[in-house]
Design an enzyme around this catalytic site. Structure first.
Site, PDB file in Angstrom:
ATOM      1  N   LYS A  53      -4.296 -10.652  -6.788  1.00 42.87           N
ATOM      2  CA  LYS A  53      -5.571 -11.056  -6.152  1.00 42.87           C
ATOM      3  C   LYS A  53      -6.676 -10.075  -6.536  1.00 42.87           C
ATOM      4  CE  LYS A  53      -5.314  -8.408  -2.051  1.00 42.87           C
ATOM      5  NZ  LYS A  53      -5.498  -8.065  -0.718  1.00 42.87           N
TER       6      LYS A  53
ATOM      7  N   LYS B 156       0.839  -1.206   0.000  1.00 38.25           N
ATOM      8  CA  LYS B 156       0.000   0.000   0.000  1.00 38.25           C
ATOM      9  C   LYS B 156       0.871   1.251   0.000  1.00 38.25           C
ATOM     10  CE  LYS B 156      -4.186  -1.923   2.032  1.00 38.25           C
ATOM     11  NZ  LYS B 156      -4.920  -2.154   3.258  1.00 38.25           N
TER      12      LYS B 156
ATOM     13  N   LYS C 295     -10.503  -4.325  -4.706  1.00 41.55           N
ATOM     14  CA  LYS C 295     -11.225  -3.111  -5.114  1.00 41.55           C
ATOM     15  C   LYS C 295     -10.242  -2.083  -5.655  1.00 41.55           C
ATOM     16  CE  LYS C 295     -13.389  -4.180  -0.756  1.00 41.55           C
ATOM     17  NZ  LYS C 295     -13.357  -3.914   0.670  1.00 41.55           N
TER      18      LYS C 295
HETATM   19  P1  TYM Z   1     -10.527  -6.445   3.546  1.00 35.50           P
HETATM   20  O1  TYM Z   1     -11.583  -5.427   3.819  1.00 35.50           O
HETATM   21  O2  TYM Z   1      -9.486  -6.095   2.548  1.00 35.50           O
HETATM   22  O3  TYM Z   1     -11.187  -7.807   3.075  1.00 35.50           O
HETATM   23  C1  TYM Z   1     -12.218  -8.448   3.806  1.00 35.50           C
HETATM   24  C2  TYM Z   1     -12.029  -9.959   3.735  1.00 35.50           C
HETATM   25  O4  TYM Z   1     -12.018 -10.407   2.379  1.00 35.50           O
HETATM   26  C3  TYM Z   1     -10.863 -11.213   2.145  1.00 35.50           C
HETATM   27  N1  TYM Z   1     -10.417 -11.013   0.759  1.00 35.50           N
HETATM   28  C4  TYM Z   1     -10.156 -12.018  -0.105  1.00 35.50           C
HETATM   29  N2  TYM Z   1     -10.221 -13.349   0.027  1.00 35.50           N
HETATM   30  C5  TYM Z   1      -9.917 -14.102  -1.058  1.00 35.50           C
HETATM   31  N3  TYM Z   1      -9.541 -13.591  -2.256  1.00 35.50           N
HETATM   32  C6  TYM Z   1      -9.452 -12.255  -2.425  1.00 35.50           C
HETATM   33  N4  TYM Z   1      -9.102 -11.758  -3.609  1.00 35.50           N
HETATM   34  C7  TYM Z   1      -9.773 -11.404  -1.332  1.00 35.50           C
HETATM   35  N5  TYM Z   1      -9.803 -10.046  -1.159  1.00 35.50           N
HETATM   36  C8  TYM Z   1     -10.198  -9.845   0.113  1.00 35.50           C
HETATM   37  C9  TYM Z   1      -9.826 -10.690   3.124  1.00 35.50           C
HETATM   38  O5  TYM Z   1      -8.821 -11.647   3.385  1.00 35.50           O
HETATM   39  C10 TYM Z   1     -10.678 -10.395   4.339  1.00 35.50           C
HETATM   40  O6  TYM Z   1     -10.867 -11.564   5.114  1.00 35.50           O
HETATM   41  N6  TYM Z   1      -7.429  -5.941   7.444  1.00 35.50           N
HETATM   42  C11 TYM Z   1      -8.699  -6.510   7.023  1.00 35.50           C
HETATM   43  C12 TYM Z   1      -9.890  -6.033   7.839  1.00 35.50           C
HETATM   44  C13 TYM Z   1      -9.800  -6.255   9.308  1.00 35.50           C
HETATM   45  C14 TYM Z   1      -9.908  -7.513   9.976  1.00 35.50           C
HETATM   46  C15 TYM Z   1      -9.838  -7.212  11.365  1.00 35.50           C
HETATM   47  C16 TYM Z   1     -10.054  -8.829   9.548  1.00 35.50           C
HETATM   48  C17 TYM Z   1      -9.652  -5.301  10.259  1.00 35.50           C
HETATM   49  N7  TYM Z   1      -9.678  -5.880  11.499  1.00 35.50           N
HETATM   50  C18 TYM Z   1      -9.895  -8.232  12.345  1.00 35.50           C
HETATM   51  C19 TYM Z   1     -10.123  -9.839  10.528  1.00 35.50           C
HETATM   52  C20 TYM Z   1     -10.037  -9.536  11.890  1.00 35.50           C
HETATM   53  C21 TYM Z   1      -8.943  -6.117   5.576  1.00 35.50           C
HETATM   54  O7  TYM Z   1      -8.443  -5.101   5.104  1.00 35.50           O
HETATM   55  O8  TYM Z   1      -9.835  -6.890   4.911  1.00 35.50           O
END
Ligand code: TYM
Length: 329
Positions: A193, A112, A196
């Site tokens: 991957k 990022k 968005k």
């Molecule tokens: P975020 O918002 O980017 O994504 C949410 C969830 O979707 C999964 N994900 C994917 N899984 C498979 N293939 C993909 N291409 C793909 N893109 C996204 C992510 O692995 C995630 O599970 N840091 C986290 C948010 C967060 C969080 C937490 C998660 C904040 N606090 C505590 C778990 C526990 C994030 O940015 O996810």
């Protein structure tokens, strides 16, 4: 497993990567785990930039999308991170236990930061807030996609360091719960991957109209890109994966066999994938259309109350353990 926690950023529309990597697993876990806690992490979202006026709308939208996917507020706690201020309070405490070196090694930060003009300190300490989200609820497991594995390893490290330095086994060892779709790839660049931030043609939004979904799948990259798995290209492998995840395993096996025999027509594959993905998304779109903003706000209000009861108890204990707060004097 007694209690699980997971979160998602309100940075844009929910896509198939989020769904297969995390959200579908969240829905299924409701039948298996007594306490499921799911959070829209708006404080995480501001580390990548702030668009005034947009964040609240996106937060509400995403919460409604999660309900449409099957998160059931009568069985799970669904809430917004900023409605429970203990998240940021615990994050500050845990930052004292987090190592600068560990944070510098986080690949999500490095990726990022490379793409940002302004690299905020919040982007750097982001995993500490994530650890706080999880540990605040003393969760045993966290269902996520593969890209979060390093953040969860970091969470385990912080919990251990806290327990060791304070001399109490307080925070549990959190398990990473990965799904079958733990890494869904971009349609336009199957070596990256699905996300968005890459741009519109790279992902399929859960609420996009069926015709837009079919169009994106039709234009998916199939021939070029990266190293092939066996003899199937990464783009074709990704489409076959989607087919499997949609529950069309027989069809996927049949098409894999013809791909390996060099007889697969990509147009046929794309047609079947589009049909299956749309069949999966149709009921979600229908449920979403029936949900009003007022209903979503209500769900989030009662979710925050329930979350806060748990969070407040943890913070009282943590303050006592480290010797801060009025009760410690
Ligand atoms: P975020 O918002 O980017 O994504 C949410 C969830 O979707 C999964 N994900 C994917 N899984 C498979 N293939 C993909 N291409 C793909 N893109 C996204 C992510 O692995 C995630 O599970 N840091 C986290 C948010 C967060 C969080 C937490 C998660 C904040 N606090 C505590 C778990 C526990 C994030 O940015 O996810």
């Amino acid at each position: 497993m007694r209690r699980i926690f997971s979160g998602i950023q309100p940075t844009g529309s929910l896509h198939l990567g989020n769904y297969f990597g995390a959200v579908r697993n969240w829905v299924q876990l409701q039948d298996q785990v007594p306490e499921c806690i799911y959070c829209v992490v708006d404080y995480h979202a501001i580390t990548g930039g702030i668009e005034p006026g947009e964040l609240a709308r996106r937060t509400r939208q995403l919460a409604g999308d999660l309900v449409a996917c099957g998160i059931d507020p009568s069985r799970s706690i669904l809430f917004v991170q900023s409605h429970v201020p203990e998240h940021t309070e615990l994050a500050w405490v845990l930052s004292a236990f987090a190592a600068y070196g560990d944070l510098s090694r986080m690949t999500q930060f490095k990726d990022k930061a490379e793409r940002s003009k302004h690299i905020s300190a919040g982007l750097f300490t982001y995993p500490v807030l994530q650890a706080a989200d999880i540990l605040l609820y003393l969760a045993d497991g966290v269902p996520v996609g593969d890209d979060q594995s390093q953040h969860l390893e970091f969470t385990r490290g912080i919990a251990r360091r806290f327990n060791q330095l304070i001399g109490v086994e307080y925070f549990p060892d959190v398990a990473t719960l990965l799904s079958d779709g733990k890494r869904i790839m971009s349609l336009a660049d199957p070596d990256s991957k699905m996300s968005k931030s890459l741009g519109d043609k790279h992902y399929i939004g859960l609420l996009e109209p069926a015709s837009a979904v079919a169009k994106k799948i039709r234009s998916a990259v199939t021939d070029i890109g990266g190293e092939a798995t066996a003899t199937v290209s990464p783009g074709v492998a990704n489409l076959l994966d989607l087919l499997h995840l949609c529950g069309a395993a027989d069809k996927a096996d049949e098409l894999t066999a013809s791909a390996l025999a060099g007889e697969l027509r990509y147009g046929d594959l794309k047609l079947v994938v589009a049909e299956q993905v749309n069949a999966l998304l149709e009921p979600i779109r229908e449920r979403r259309a029936q949900l009003s903003d007022a209903e979503v706000v209500d769900i989030l209000r009662s979710g925050a109350q329930r979350a806060r009861d748990i969070a407040a108890a943890t913070m009282t204990r943590v303050r006592g353990l480290i010797g801060v707060g009025p009760e410690a004097l």
